[in-house]
Write a protein that holds these residues in place. Sequence first.
Motif, short mmCIF file in Angstrom:
data_model
loop_
_atom_site.label_atom_id
_atom_site.label_comp_id
_atom_site.label_asym_id
_atom_site.label_seq_id
_atom_site.Cartn_x
_atom_site.Cartn_y
_atom_site.Cartn_z
N ARG A 36 -34.30 10.62 33.60
CA ARG A 36 -33.67 11.17 32.41
C ARG A 36 -33.87 12.68 32.29
O ARG A 36 -33.53 13.27 31.26
N ASP A 37 -34.43 13.27 33.32
CA ASP A 37 -34.77 14.69 33.27
C ASP A 37 -33.75 15.54 34.01
O ASP A 37 -33.33 15.20 35.13
N LYS A 38 -33.38 16.66 33.42
CA LYS A 38 -32.44 17.59 34.02
C LYS A 38 -33.20 18.65 34.83
O LYS A 38 -34.15 19.26 34.34
N HIS A 39 -32.76 18.87 36.06
CA HIS A 39 -33.37 19.86 36.94
C HIS A 39 -32.30 20.82 37.44
O HIS A 39 -31.45 20.44 38.25
N PRO A 40 -32.29 22.05 36.98
CA PRO A 40 -31.35 23.04 37.55
C PRO A 40 -31.64 23.26 39.03
O PRO A 40 -32.78 23.07 39.49
N TYR A 41 -30.62 23.68 39.77
CA TYR A 41 -30.83 23.94 41.19
C TYR A 41 -29.90 25.03 41.69
O TYR A 41 -28.89 25.36 41.06
N VAL A 42 -30.27 25.58 42.84
CA VAL A 42 -29.41 26.47 43.61
C VAL A 42 -29.05 25.74 44.89
O VAL A 42 -29.94 25.28 45.62
N SER A 43 -27.77 25.60 45.16
CA SER A 43 -27.34 24.84 46.32
C SER A 43 -27.72 25.56 47.61
O SER A 43 -27.86 26.79 47.64
N ALA A 44 -27.88 24.78 48.67
CA ALA A 44 -28.17 25.37 49.98
C ALA A 44 -27.04 26.31 50.39
O ALA A 44 -27.29 27.37 50.99
N GLN A 45 -25.80 25.95 50.08
CA GLN A 45 -24.68 26.81 50.44
C GLN A 45 -24.79 28.17 49.76
O GLN A 45 -24.54 29.21 50.39
N ALA A 46 -25.20 28.17 48.50
CA ALA A 46 -25.33 29.44 47.78
C ALA A 46 -26.44 30.28 48.38
O ALA A 46 -26.26 31.48 48.61
N THR A 111 -31.82 22.23 49.31
CA THR A 111 -31.44 22.61 47.95
C THR A 111 -32.68 23.07 47.20
O THR A 111 -33.74 22.44 47.26
N LEU A 112 -32.57 24.19 46.51
CA LEU A 112 -33.68 24.74 45.75
C LEU A 112 -33.65 24.17 44.33
O LEU A 112 -32.84 24.59 43.50
N VAL A 113 -34.51 23.18 44.09
CA VAL A 113 -34.47 22.40 42.85
C VAL A 113 -35.65 22.78 41.96
O VAL A 113 -36.77 23.00 42.45
N SER A 114 -35.40 22.83 40.67
CA SER A 114 -36.47 23.09 39.71
C SER A 114 -37.58 22.05 39.88
O SER A 114 -37.32 20.84 39.84
N VAL A 115 -38.81 22.53 40.05
CA VAL A 115 -39.93 21.61 40.28
C VAL A 115 -40.18 20.78 39.04
O VAL A 115 -40.45 19.57 39.12
N THR A 116 -40.09 21.39 37.88
CA THR A 116 -40.27 20.68 36.62
C THR A 116 -38.93 20.58 35.89
O THR A 116 -38.03 21.38 36.11
N PRO A 117 -38.77 19.59 35.03
CA PRO A 117 -37.53 19.49 34.27
C PRO A 117 -37.33 20.72 33.38
O PRO A 117 -38.28 21.22 32.80
N ARG A 118 -36.10 21.18 33.31
CA ARG A 118 -35.79 22.33 32.46
C ARG A 118 -34.42 22.13 31.83
O ARG A 118 -33.45 21.80 32.52
N GLN A 119 -34.35 22.33 30.54
CA GLN A 119 -33.10 22.22 29.80
C GLN A 119 -32.49 23.61 29.65
O GLN A 119 -33.05 24.46 28.95
N PRO A 120 -31.38 23.91 30.32
CA PRO A 120 -30.79 25.24 30.20
C PRO A 120 -30.38 25.55 28.76
O PRO A 120 -30.01 24.65 27.99
N ALA A 121 -30.45 26.81 28.40
CA ALA A 121 -29.99 27.28 27.10
C ALA A 121 -28.54 27.73 27.21
O ALA A 121 -28.12 28.26 28.24
N MET A 122 -27.78 27.55 26.14
CA MET A 122 -26.38 27.97 26.11
C MET A 122 -26.29 29.33 25.42
O MET A 122 -26.73 29.49 24.28
N ASP A 123 -25.76 30.31 26.13
CA ASP A 123 -25.61 31.66 25.59
C ASP A 123 -24.17 31.81 25.08
O ASP A 123 -23.22 31.53 25.81
N PHE A 124 -24.04 32.27 23.83
CA PHE A 124 -22.75 32.40 23.18
C PHE A 124 -22.32 33.86 23.22
O PHE A 124 -23.09 34.75 22.90
N GLY A 125 -21.06 34.11 23.60
CA GLY A 125 -20.56 35.47 23.62
C GLY A 125 -19.11 35.55 23.19
O GLY A 125 -18.41 34.53 23.11
#
Length: 341
Positions: A36-46, A111-125
């Motif tokens: 149930r945990d979200k983990h941001p990542y950077v793809s290997a391709q990136a 793939t470079l994956v967040s080691v711990t779960p992290r909930q991204p913040a939404m920036d409004f502009g």
Amino acid sequence: MTYLTGKIALDIDAGAPNNGRGDNNRGEVKHLWIGRDKHPYVSAQAFRRWLRDSLPVTEAASPVIRTGSGAKQQAYTSGRPDKHLDDDLFGYMVAIKNENYQRDTVLATGTLVSVTPRQPAMDFGTMSRGFAAGENPVIHEHEHYSAELGGGILLDLPRVGTFELDGGGLRRTLSADAAKEALGAGAVEVQLRGMSCLRLPLEERRRRVAVLLRTLAEVRGGAKRALHYGDRTPALVLLAPVKGGNNPFTRVLAAENNQTVFDTDVLREEVDVWADELDGPVLLGWAPGFLGDQREVASKNLADLINDGRLTIGHPRVLLRALADGIQAGRHDDWFEDPAR
């Protein structure tokens, strides 16, 4: 045979280095779910794109060829690893009429994956510059996050500058004309892992590995740099010369109480268990300040390995550049060989 294998980590501070598919003016970072945990990542391709873009300007990139239109488009590089470092190290596939050539990557990146779960913040502009009075602004949103990302890395040293000619279909690396041209430019015929190959001179093979290591020490890139600029050089690099190509060090970073920790017990046991496969000391590049005071604690806990010459700890840039210098100077030429095991 020797592989340089291990782990790299990025320190992302309020960044959005790799974004997924947005919708309705709403950008999302790439992420995956573990339970149930979200983990941001950077793809290997990136990350591989960052490495390519960070190569020295003196390295001529393999030209990209684009054909077709609409849904029937193709894009591929020239497929000349004898001429271009990026084709050599990153691989390619050329699949056109009556011609099929492929080079499996020499540099493998996870793939470079967040080691711990992290909930991204939404920036409004909003965008309202130049709008007339009373006009509604254009609203846009995008995610960003802070996290420590970790992923594996492996470099197959005997295959650097070595191009397979045997095999069927896509296993072949070079066309007959390209192979003939490479031979005329100084490549020689060799056998590697049961296949006939062409191999560049050792001096050039050393140079290419050194260029890659120095680039890893200074890699830059990532999305949304205008709003979320940040350091994209690895905050931690663990590299070890391993004879068999296994990666024993995938679990040195772990989550504990929702914080990323470097597990010295894991590293110590893996160094002991894989001692017969290690072909030199383990290099641990660790930027100061990354993970708080854990670098100092690890240095104390692993002092015996350091004193025995089995582990070296220092700044990632210093260790990577020193390794590059040693390889280019010929101090690790045995790593480029592939004896029968």
